[in-house]
Design a protein around this motif. Sequence first.
Motif, PDB file in Angstrom:
ATOM      1  N   UNK A  89      14.526 -10.416 -23.504  1.00  0.00           N
ATOM      2  CA  UNK A  89      13.535 -11.483 -24.066  1.00  0.00           C
ATOM      3  C   UNK A  89      13.835 -12.674 -23.390  1.00  0.00           C
ATOM      4  N   UNK A  90      15.070 -13.057 -23.300  1.00  0.00           N
ATOM      5  CA  UNK A  90      15.624 -14.418 -22.645  1.00  0.00           C
ATOM      6  C   UNK A  90      15.224 -14.519 -21.187  1.00  0.00           C
ATOM      7  N   UNK A  91      15.632 -13.354 -20.655  1.00  0.00           N
ATOM      8  CA  UNK A  91      15.030 -13.377 -18.980  1.00  0.00           C
ATOM      9  C   UNK A  91      13.747 -13.347 -18.984  1.00  0.00           C
ATOM     10  N   UNK A  92      13.059 -12.870 -19.855  1.00  0.00           N
ATOM     11  CA  UNK A  92      11.364 -12.864 -19.756  1.00  0.00           C
ATOM     12  C   UNK A  92      10.891 -14.251 -19.857  1.00  0.00           C
ATOM     13  N   UNK A  93      11.568 -14.811 -20.919  1.00  0.00           N
ATOM     14  CA  UNK A  93      10.980 -16.329 -21.159  1.00  0.00           C
ATOM     15  C   UNK A  93      11.282 -16.976 -20.265  1.00  0.00           C
ATOM     16  N   UNK A  94      12.463 -17.159 -19.504  1.00  0.00           N
ATOM     17  CA  UNK A  94      12.943 -17.737 -18.387  1.00  0.00           C
ATOM     18  C   UNK A  94      12.412 -17.458 -17.026  1.00  0.00           C
ATOM     19  N   UNK A  95      11.546 -16.349 -17.062  1.00  0.00           N
ATOM     20  CA  UNK A  95      10.796 -15.918 -15.565  1.00  0.00           C
ATOM     21  C   UNK A  95      11.781 -15.277 -14.740  1.00  0.00           C
ATOM     22  N   UNK A  96      12.745 -14.758 -15.150  1.00  0.00           N
ATOM     23  CA  UNK A  96      13.638 -14.337 -14.269  1.00  0.00           C
ATOM     24  C   UNK A  96      13.460 -12.586 -14.201  1.00  0.00           C
ATOM     25  N   UNK A  97      14.182 -12.123 -13.261  1.00  0.00           N
ATOM     26  CA  UNK A  97      13.724 -10.528 -13.260  1.00  0.00           C
ATOM     27  C   UNK A  97      14.450  -9.849 -14.533  1.00  0.00           C
ATOM     28  N   UNK A  98      14.044  -8.766 -14.614  1.00  0.00           N
ATOM     29  CA  UNK A  98      14.955  -7.739 -15.611  1.00  0.00           C
ATOM     30  C   UNK A  98      16.031  -7.326 -15.180  1.00  0.00           C
TER      31      UNK A  98
ATOM     32  N   UNK B 126      25.614 -10.937 -14.450  1.00  0.00           N
ATOM     33  CA  UNK B 126      25.136 -11.630 -13.715  1.00  0.00           C
ATOM     34  C   UNK B 126      23.782 -12.328 -14.406  1.00  0.00           C
ATOM     35  N   UNK B 127      22.852 -11.633 -15.193  1.00  0.00           N
ATOM     36  CA  UNK B 127      21.990 -12.007 -15.959  1.00  0.00           C
ATOM     37  C   UNK B 127      22.398 -13.123 -16.860  1.00  0.00           C
ATOM     38  N   UNK B 128      23.295 -13.080 -17.491  1.00  0.00           N
ATOM     39  CA  UNK B 128      23.853 -14.180 -18.631  1.00  0.00           C
ATOM     40  C   UNK B 128      24.105 -15.410 -17.741  1.00  0.00           C
ATOM     41  N   UNK B 129      24.894 -15.218 -16.554  1.00  0.00           N
ATOM     42  CA  UNK B 129      25.180 -16.419 -15.705  1.00  0.00           C
ATOM     43  C   UNK B 129      23.812 -17.221 -15.273  1.00  0.00           C
ATOM     44  N   UNK B 130      22.663 -16.390 -14.813  1.00  0.00           N
ATOM     45  CA  UNK B 130      21.641 -16.887 -14.109  1.00  0.00           C
ATOM     46  C   UNK B 130      20.907 -17.771 -15.117  1.00  0.00           C
ATOM     47  N   UNK B 131      20.973 -17.099 -16.421  1.00  0.00           N
ATOM     48  CA  UNK B 131      20.333 -17.807 -17.519  1.00  0.00           C
ATOM     49  C   UNK B 131      21.052 -19.000 -17.852  1.00  0.00           C
ATOM     50  N   UNK B 132      22.383 -19.096 -17.868  1.00  0.00           N
ATOM     51  CA  UNK B 132      23.210 -20.191 -18.246  1.00  0.00           C
ATOM     52  C   UNK B 132      23.063 -21.453 -17.304  1.00  0.00           C
ATOM     53  N   UNK B 133      23.060 -20.991 -15.906  1.00  0.00           N
ATOM     54  CA  UNK B 133      23.036 -21.627 -14.732  1.00  0.00           C
ATOM     55  C   UNK B 133      21.519 -22.288 -14.459  1.00  0.00           C
ATOM     56  N   UNK B 134      20.655 -21.715 -14.988  1.00  0.00           N
ATOM     57  CA  UNK B 134      19.196 -21.999 -14.930  1.00  0.00           C
ATOM     58  C   UNK B 134      18.515 -23.276 -15.513  1.00  0.00           C
TER      59      UNK B 134
ATOM     60  N   UNK C 257      22.742 -20.754 -30.171  1.00  0.00           N
ATOM     61  CA  UNK C 257      23.181 -19.456 -30.405  1.00  0.00           C
ATOM     62  C   UNK C 257      22.724 -18.678 -29.282  1.00  0.00           C
ATOM     63  N   UNK C 258      21.733 -19.033 -28.271  1.00  0.00           N
ATOM     64  CA  UNK C 258      21.370 -18.314 -27.115  1.00  0.00           C
ATOM     65  C   UNK C 258      22.480 -18.506 -26.276  1.00  0.00           C
ATOM     66  N   UNK C 259      23.018 -19.926 -26.196  1.00  0.00           N
ATOM     67  CA  UNK C 259      24.139 -20.139 -25.293  1.00  0.00           C
ATOM     68  C   UNK C 259      25.279 -19.525 -25.604  1.00  0.00           C
ATOM     69  N   UNK C 260      25.747 -19.358 -26.837  1.00  0.00           N
ATOM     70  CA  UNK C 260      26.895 -18.608 -27.302  1.00  0.00           C
ATOM     71  C   UNK C 260      26.978 -17.228 -26.887  1.00  0.00           C
ATOM     72  N   UNK C 261      25.780 -16.702 -27.213  1.00  0.00           N
ATOM     73  CA  UNK C 261      25.447 -15.292 -26.895  1.00  0.00           C
ATOM     74  C   UNK C 261      25.574 -14.942 -25.273  1.00  0.00           C
ATOM     75  N   UNK C 262      25.172 -15.764 -24.651  1.00  0.00           N
ATOM     76  CA  UNK C 262      25.044 -15.430 -23.120  1.00  0.00           C
ATOM     77  C   UNK C 262      26.553 -15.720 -22.394  1.00  0.00           C
ATOM     78  N   UNK C 263      27.256 -16.836 -23.217  1.00  0.00           N
ATOM     79  CA  UNK C 263      28.644 -16.945 -22.685  1.00  0.00           C
ATOM     80  C   UNK C 263      29.666 -15.791 -23.077  1.00  0.00           C
TER      81      UNK C 263
END
Length: 67
Positions: A51-60, A11-19, A26-32
């Motif tokens: 770290x990616x969630x924090x940078x994007x301002x998303x919850x942990x 769920x966290x990865x999908x939120x980052x990819x759709x954000x 590299x981050x996109x490949x990791x999240x995929x």
Amino acid sequence: MTERPFPDHRAAALALLNGTSRLSRKAGQFLGQLAVASTPMSEAQASWLAKLLDRAGLPPMAEGGAK
């Protein structure tokens, strides 16, 4: 603002990819990979995701969500 933590890494990865935040290739490949992986994350993966969630301002991640 009290957003609910993500229940799992998928769920966290999908939120980052759709954000709207910019991600490196590299981050996109990791999240995929996380979005489709059913195996638990390593400590390093959990740290990078946090770290990616924090940078994007998303919850942990929720407690125990990395398992």
